[in-house]
Design a protein around this motif. Structure first.
Motif, PDB file in Angstrom:
ATOM      1  N   ILE A  71      62.539  40.515  14.634  1.00 64.91           N
ATOM      2  CA  ILE A  71      63.830  40.238  14.928  1.00 64.91           C
ATOM      3  C   ILE A  71      63.880  39.474  16.266  1.00 64.91           C
ATOM      4  O   ILE A  71      64.950  38.469  16.256  1.00 64.91           O
ATOM      5  CB  ILE A  71      64.505  41.417  14.956  1.00 64.91           C
ATOM      6  CG1 ILE A  71      64.834  42.240  13.742  1.00 64.91           C
ATOM      7  CG2 ILE A  71      65.958  41.410  15.365  1.00 64.91           C
ATOM      8  CD1 ILE A  71      64.894  43.610  13.465  1.00 64.91           C
ATOM      9  N   VAL A 112      68.576  42.672   9.769  1.00 65.36           N
ATOM     10  CA  VAL A 112      68.931  42.811  11.239  1.00 65.36           C
ATOM     11  C   VAL A 112      69.491  41.529  12.142  1.00 65.36           C
ATOM     12  O   VAL A 112      70.279  41.446  12.576  1.00 65.36           O
ATOM     13  CB  VAL A 112      68.106  43.864  11.797  1.00 65.36           C
ATOM     14  CG1 VAL A 112      68.531  44.336  13.497  1.00 65.36           C
ATOM     15  CG2 VAL A 112      67.905  45.114  11.130  1.00 65.36           C
ATOM     16  N   SER A 113      68.600  40.692  11.870  1.00 64.39           N
ATOM     17  CA  SER A 113      68.684  39.445  12.756  1.00 64.39           C
ATOM     18  C   SER A 113      69.923  38.735  12.328  1.00 64.39           C
ATOM     19  O   SER A 113      70.358  37.966  13.075  1.00 64.39           O
ATOM     20  CB  SER A 113      67.492  38.491  12.669  1.00 64.39           C
ATOM     21  OG  SER A 113      67.113  38.021  11.195  1.00 64.39           O
TER      22      SER A 113
END
Length: 228
Positions: A71, A112-113
């Motif tokens: 990430i 998530v990123s």
């Protein structure tokens, strides 16, 4: 082993069905729901598979660390479009810790990123594509591999698999009804970006593969983590 592989293939097919449902029925409007369905299917399915092997806290910790590294690596190179180490980290995770870990690392990293890069209908496609790249890396290089071959795999996988799967999002959400000419036009338009991503992934693999794999192997031996 064959039963386990069959279940894994079934999981991948199920996630592809979820992706297709998001395209054909939901029209991309519920991309958060589709993303969560994919990530939960992968997490729950693959976790249940190696839960029988009683994964240690050390393994789960390393998985979390690899997701974090992937990430951060994607966000850190935000100023260089398509030049990202994230796919390289995902591939190394799949080779070092097994195909299930490779898939989970890829799917979680993309999801998530994208809270930084922006969520959208493309998110589930990126999750599935990165997860598949990590999974196949664990299949093809289960016992490790020459860094040149791994770099070539990274190049081909990011251009063909990642680029092809993510570009499906663009194809199906154009204002016109998809046909062969539109498909070819979209793929041709995205090809230069996919090639840049593929080349950068190969370069990062060439630089990071041996050092990172050596460290992960050392940690596995030290904490007696299950063999992939």
């Amino acid at each position: 082993m064959q039963k386990r592989t069959g279940i894994e293939i079934g999981l991948c097919v199920w996630m592809a069905v979820i992706l297709w449902y998001g395209i054909g029925v939901l029209k991309g409007e519920a991309y958060y729901a589709v993303s969560l369905a994919i990530i939960l299917s992968g997490l729950v399915g693959f976790f249940l598979l190696f839960e029988k092997e009683k994964p240690s806290v050390a393994l789960l910790t390393i998985m979390a660390a690899l997701c974090g590294i992937a990430i951060v690596s994607r966000i850190a190179f935000f100023f260089l479009p398509q030049v990202k180490p994230v796919a390289a980290i995902v591939i190394i995770a799949g080779i070092a810790l097994g195909r299930e870990v490779g898939f989970i690392t890829g799917a979680v990293s993309a999801f998530v990123s994208n809270f930084y890069f922006g969520q959208g209908s493309w998110t589930p496609f990126q999750m599935f594509a990165l997860g598949l790249i990590g999974y196949l890396a664990g299949v093809f290089f289960r016992k490790g591999g020459n860094k040149y071959l791994v770099a070539v795999y990274g190049l081909v996988a990011t251009v063909v698999l990642y680029g092809g799967i993510v570009d499906i999002n663009t194809i199906f959400y154009t204002s016109q009804k998809p046909n062969l000419s539109i498909v070819l036009a979209v793929l041709a338009q995205g090809l230069p970006f996919n090639i840049i991503f593929g080349i950068s992934t190969a370069a990062f693999l060439f630089l990071l593969y041996r050092p990172l794999l050596r460290q992960l192997d050392r940690i596995q031996k030290k904490y007696r983590i299950i063999d992939k």
